[in-house]
Structure formats: C-alpha cells, structure tokens
Design a protein around this motif. Structure first.
Motif, PDB file in Angstrom:
ATOM      1  N   ALA A  99       0.454  -1.333  -0.157  1.00 12.28           N
ATOM      2  CA  ALA A  99      -0.088  -0.296  -0.291  1.00 12.28           C
ATOM      3  C   ALA A  99       1.053   1.239   0.075  1.00 12.28           C
ATOM      4  O   ALA A  99       1.833   1.752   1.044  1.00 12.28           O
ATOM      5  N   HIS A 100       0.259   2.371  -0.987  1.00 15.81           N
ATOM      6  CA  HIS A 100       1.380   3.363  -0.823  1.00 15.81           C
ATOM      7  C   HIS A 100       0.828   4.506  -1.419  1.00 15.81           C
ATOM      8  O   HIS A 100      -0.180   4.776  -1.532  1.00 15.81           O
ATOM      9  N   ASN A 101       1.263   5.123  -0.812  1.00 18.29           N
ATOM     10  CA  ASN A 101       1.109   6.850  -1.166  1.00 18.29           C
ATOM     11  C   ASN A 101       1.504   8.470  -1.249  1.00 18.29           C
ATOM     12  O   ASN A 101       2.786   7.761  -0.803  1.00 18.29           O
ATOM     13  N   SER A 124       5.221   6.846   1.207  1.00 18.13           N
ATOM     14  CA  SER A 124       4.872   6.390   2.654  1.00 18.13           C
ATOM     15  C   SER A 124       4.097   4.934   2.037  1.00 18.13           C
ATOM     16  O   SER A 124       3.444   5.020   1.279  1.00 18.13           O
ATOM     17  N   VAL A 125       5.264   3.512   2.140  1.00 12.73           N
ATOM     18  CA  VAL A 125       4.294   2.145   2.111  1.00 12.73           C
ATOM     19  C   VAL A 125       4.264   1.644   3.014  1.00 12.73           C
ATOM     20  O   VAL A 125       5.049   1.549   4.448  1.00 12.73           O
ATOM     21  N   ALA A 126       3.047   0.919   3.104  1.00 19.44           N
ATOM     22  CA  ALA A 126       3.208  -0.605   4.316  1.00 19.44           C
ATOM     23  C   ALA A 126       3.028  -1.876   3.091  1.00 19.44           C
ATOM     24  O   ALA A 126       2.228  -1.883   2.406  1.00 19.44           O
ATOM     25  N   VAL A 127       3.751  -2.564   3.218  1.00 16.72           N
ATOM     26  CA  VAL A 127       4.098  -4.054   3.214  1.00 16.72           C
ATOM     27  C   VAL A 127       3.535  -4.927   3.738  1.00 16.72           C
ATOM     28  O   VAL A 127       3.870  -5.295   4.874  1.00 16.72           O
ATOM     29  N   LEU A 128       3.045  -6.060   3.151  1.00 18.21           N
ATOM     30  CA  LEU A 128       2.679  -7.189   4.334  1.00 18.21           C
ATOM     31  C   LEU A 128       2.826  -8.030   3.587  1.00 18.21           C
ATOM     32  O   LEU A 128       2.959  -8.283   2.439  1.00 18.21           O
ATOM     33  N   LEU A 129       4.200  -8.799   4.406  1.00  8.60           N
ATOM     34  CA  LEU A 129       4.250 -10.183   4.529  1.00  8.60           C
ATOM     35  C   LEU A 129       3.783 -11.296   5.198  1.00  8.60           C
ATOM     36  O   LEU A 129       2.685 -10.971   5.569  1.00  8.60           O
ATOM     37  N   PRO A 130       3.937 -12.522   5.001  1.00  6.22           N
ATOM     38  CA  PRO A 130       3.756 -13.532   5.270  1.00  6.22           C
ATOM     39  C   PRO A 130       3.114 -13.766   7.367  1.00  6.22           C
ATOM     40  O   PRO A 130       1.940 -13.642   7.734  1.00  6.22           O
ATOM     41  N   ASP A 131       4.198 -12.891   7.799  1.00  7.41           N
ATOM     42  CA  ASP A 131       4.417 -12.628   9.037  1.00  7.41           C
ATOM     43  C   ASP A 131       5.291 -11.434   9.804  1.00  7.41           C
ATOM     44  O   ASP A 131       5.026 -11.281  10.850  1.00  7.41           O
ATOM     45  N   LYS A 132       4.893 -10.696   9.160  1.00  6.73           N
ATOM     46  CA  LYS A 132       5.352  -9.236   9.110  1.00  6.73           C
ATOM     47  C   LYS A 132       4.963  -8.061   8.596  1.00  6.73           C
ATOM     48  O   LYS A 132       4.423  -8.362   7.303  1.00  6.73           O
ATOM     49  N   VAL A 133       4.324  -7.234   9.128  1.00  5.14           N
ATOM     50  CA  VAL A 133       3.974  -5.794   8.231  1.00  5.14           C
ATOM     51  C   VAL A 133       5.045  -5.267   8.742  1.00  5.14           C
ATOM     52  O   VAL A 133       6.176  -4.752   9.206  1.00  5.14           O
ATOM     53  N   VAL A 134       6.205  -4.541   7.385  1.00  2.00           N
ATOM     54  CA  VAL A 134       6.969  -3.583   6.884  1.00  2.00           C
ATOM     55  C   VAL A 134       6.952  -1.856   6.734  1.00  2.00           C
ATOM     56  O   VAL A 134       5.733  -2.142   5.436  1.00  2.00           O
ATOM     57  N   ALA A 135       7.052  -0.785   6.850  1.00  2.00           N
ATOM     58  CA  ALA A 135       6.598   0.201   6.423  1.00  2.00           C
ATOM     59  C   ALA A 135       7.875   0.811   6.299  1.00  2.00           C
ATOM     60  O   ALA A 135       8.759   1.127   7.244  1.00  2.00           O
TER      61      ALA A 135
END
Ligand code: SF4
Length: 482
Positions: free
Chosen positions: A112-114, A171-182
C-alpha cells in the motif's frame, strides 16, 4: 468517484497496517481506513495474512461501499495492510486499486503506497525489460516488484535496495506472511505514523486512524526510516540517511484530518494559528467571520479570535452528497457548490463577511461561494485564504491541476479578486503558514507555492505521465495465495 467536487487539491491515498494476533485485523483495518477516507474516495482494499496465506479484497468506491461484514469475516489473519485511493482522472479503475499483491520467494506480498515516484518511467522500462509483467498502471506496483525480488536477502536489505532505486515521495506499508513493514521516503514528504493497539502495533498515514480502533500514537516515522511489526515487537531502523525534512505543507493546510498530529502539533491547532496569522496579515473591518465548512472552521475561529470579529456559520454542508453515485444532470452540475453548501440567509443578509477558506486552485469554487453569499444578501465578502497562492503543480502525490489551470499562476491577486467577485482577497504568506505550524521553513516542501521542488522533476513530465495506460484486465475480488 465523487460526483460533485469542490475545486480543491486532492490527496492520492491513505495507508494502514497492523500486526495484532488475537484481533480481527480485517475489521480493525476497515475502521482504520474509514478514518482515512478523506485521503481517497475512489477505491479501497485490505490484504491479510495468517502466516501462510494472503487473502485480499479491493473494489471501487468508499471503504463502506467496498466491504461487507461477510467479506471482512473471510479475511482471517493476524496482520493486515489497507489502502484507500484517490486517482487522477481516467485511471480510476479496479486494476489500480491497492494494496498491490504479488508473489515473492517468501510468499505473497501486498503493498500500500501513498505518494508519487518521479522515476516511474525509467524503473518500469527497466523492470519490463527484465521480464516483469505489470498488472496495473500505477507506480506502486514498481515498489511491490522491487521489494519482492530482493526479499531473499532479508527484509532490511530488501527495503534498503528498494529505497535506493525509487525516487520521489512515498509512504509505504507492506504485508509479508509474518510481518508488516513500513517505510517513508528520505525527505518525509508524505506522512506516516506508528501506533500501538492492545496486543499489537499499527502504522497509518495519519494518527487519526489509531483512536477509533482503541489505539494510541507512538510516534511519527522519521524520513528515511522503516519499522517492522512482527511477533517480536516493533523494530525501527534508519534505512537511508535523511539530510533534510520536506513535509508537505498542504497536509497542515487542508489534507490531514483536524484531529491528526503531525510535526508534534494537532492539525486543528495549526489551522487555528493560520487563521490568527491571516488576521494579522490581512485585517479588515467586517461584521462576521464565516468559514467554508468543514475545513475552514478552525482557521475562521483563529481569525475571529485575533480580530475580535464574531464567528458565525454562514452556510451548511450536505453531509451525504459524497455518498451518492447518482450523477447529477448538467443543469444541476452547473449549480456547483449549491449541491454541497446551502447559505444561512438570516446570518448573511446585510452583513460584511470575512469568508475563510483553505485554498484556491482554479478559483471556480471561490467564485461560486462569493456569488452564493452576495445572492443571500451579503453587503461585502472579504475572502481570506490559509494556503499561500498556488503557482505550481505538485508531482509528489497531490492532484491539483496543471500550471495553466492554477489561478495564481495566471493572474495577480487583484485579478483573482476581481474574477471571483470578492470585495477583497488576502492569502496567508508562506512565512505565516510555516510559522503557524511551528517549524522552520526548511522543514517543508513548499514547491506548489514557490516552485522550489525538493526532488528533481523532469520538465517534460506532467503529473499524468506517471499514469501509463492499463495493461491487463481487472483483478478478481478475492484471491488466495500460498
Ligand atoms: S508541491 Fe505542494 S502539495 Fe505537493 S508535496 Fe509539496 S507542498 Fe505538498
């Protein structure tokens, strides 16, 4: 899609991410996005992971129109990211809705990106030559592909390598299998904050997304910084050194929700101080101070407090007009602001009015507002604007028209005043707006006001050039990936 729009700059996205096992993360993300709805009303999406499977749903419309209780209940998991989008004209399509989902060596990835990348064309050409097939026409997919291909090296290295290649505001939020990275771009043009919720952690474009889900603000992410939310807790890392902060001043003037905090102040307080400053810079004798609802209210209160001129509501806003997808016919459309704002004639008739608004883009709305007040019997209409004159387009995630359409790029202030039919017109100075927020001028991107772009923008690239034609058909509503 918003059938009736006032002449305002438009934010392009709101992002949200959460890691909170034992919680209904899809529902939590839904309400987080609901609080960020003002940042984009054209599409919305949520992706969740339960550790092995990524599920997502996205669609066109408001958050409340895209999701049903049933859909949210199908999005089972411990972590999630969400997105709400405003797009430029012509590219409001399901394929550009976010989060962007793709496969990687570690499993499904949702991004997800803004913001806006300024080297989209170069990166897209390079990736396409290397065999990447794009399924959307937006720059966010580039971030998804770059991250995915580097994940074999670990999350920290993947983010570092991606940030090394992408240039622009993000500004970016990333969903990986076991973590959220922003992570946030090295100049911090677009906002991103971190919060805590019972049993977990969250990231969001604005802090206003935390309270409705029972969360608390932790802090704003620094420019060039990343945060990882996973079972071990919350971990920060300065990925790219940040030599300067260049936060978008427009977030304070118009975009952000009044209850959000940025740069250590609430947006509401900053806008009140802008109104006070406006009264100092552009005093006038008048009977009442009237806000353009809702965004002009705090500044009008500030103007009123400093000037001693009573605050009075002069028009009411239709709360639900944006919820209809029924398009008005041409005759109705010509009535413009009347579909959204109705004058309170008893408050207006015979009075000298200070009309406080946040910005003038093309001046079409201002003209209609001034006419509305005069037709309701106003004796004088003194327009006061908290945004300094907008003389340049934005390339960093805001849709505010090309230079040729910007009133202040084409006319002097006197000419704008005459063209909108106001008795007088005063804009807050750049110095005044910056002073009201409480940070030094160098801490802001001010490009649309003074033409000093903090990131290079190739002269022959228009804002719309970042949006290339779509390649592939629309995405399925729900897909499951292992
Ligand atoms: S150009 Fe204007 S709207 Fe765009 S990021 Fe800079 S201050 Fe914000």
């Amino acid at each position: 899609m918003e059938p009736l729009e006032l002449d305002r700059p438009k934010e392009e996205c709101g992002i949200f991410g959460v890691f909170a096992p034992k919680t209904e993360v899809a529902k939590l993300t839904f309400f987080g996005l609901f609080a960020l709805q003002h940042r984009g009303q054209e599409s919305a999406g949520i992706a969740v992971s339960d550790g092995s499977t990524l599920r997502f749903h996205k669609g066109m419309g408001l958050v409340s129109q895209v999701f049903t209780e049933q859909m949210l209940s199908e999005l089972q998991g411990d972590l999630a990211v969400g997105h709400t989008r405003y797009s430029t004209t012509g590219v409001s399509e399901i394929k550009n809705a976010q989060p962007i989902v793709c496969q990687s060596i570690v499993g499904g990835v949702a991004v997800a990106h803004n913001g806006n990348l300024i080297n989209t064309a170069e990166l897209r050409t390079k990736l396409a030559a290397e065999g990447v097939v794009f399924t959307s026409s937006n720059d966010s997919e580039i971030i998804a592909h770059l991250l995915s291909r580097h994940l074999a090296l670990g999350v920290d290295e993947a983010v570092r390598l991606t940030m090394e290649q992408i240039k622009g505001a993000y500004s970016v939020a990333v969903l990986l299998p076991d973590k959220v990275v922003a992570f946030r771009d090295p100049l911090g043009v677009r906002p991103l904050a971190v919060g805590r919720v019972r049993d977990g952690w969250m990231v969001a474009s604005e802090t206003c997304a935390f309270a409705p889900v029972g969360g608390k603000v932790d802090r704003e992410l620094c420019p060039g910084e990343m945060v990882v939310l996973d079972a071990t807790g919350m971990r920060f890392r300065q990925v790219v050194p940040s030599g300067a902060e260049k936060m978008c001043l427009f977030e304070f003037i118009y975009f952000a929700r009044p209850d959000s905090r940025m740069y250590g102040t609430t947006i509401y307080s900053a806008r009140e101080r802008m109104g006070q400053q406006l009264a100092i810079e552009h005093p006038v004798e008048a009977d009442i101070v009237v806000p353009v609802p809702d965004s002009g209210i705090p500044a009008a209160l500030g103007y009123s407090r400093h000037s001693g001129i009573p605050f009075k509501e002069g028009m009411t806003k239709s709360r639900y007009i944006h919820r209809t997808f029924i398009q008005p016919d041409q005759k109705m459309r010509e009535m413009g602001v009347r579909m959204k704002l109705a004058p309170l004639e008893d408050h207006i008739r015979g009075r000298r009015i200070v009309l406080v608004d946040d910005s003038i883009v093309r001046a079409t709305t201002t003209k209609q507002l001034v006419r509305l007040l005069f037709e309701a019997g106003a004796a004088e209409v003194h327009v006061r604007i908290t945004a300094p004159p907008i003389t340049n387009p934005c390339f960093y995630g805001i849709d505010m028209a090309g230079k040729g359409e910007l009133a202040a790029a084409q006319m002097s202030i006197e000419e704008i005043c005459k063209s909108v039919g106001a008795t007088s017109l005063g804009y807050l100075s750049i110095e005044g707006a910056v002073h009201a927020v409480g940070r030094e001028e160098s801490a802001f991107c001010l490009a649309c006001f003074n033409g000093n772009y903090p990131l290079p923008v190739p002269e022959d690239i228009s804002k719309h050039a970042f949006e290339t034609p779509p390649d592939v058909g629309a995405m399925a509503a729900i897909q499951t990936r292992d």
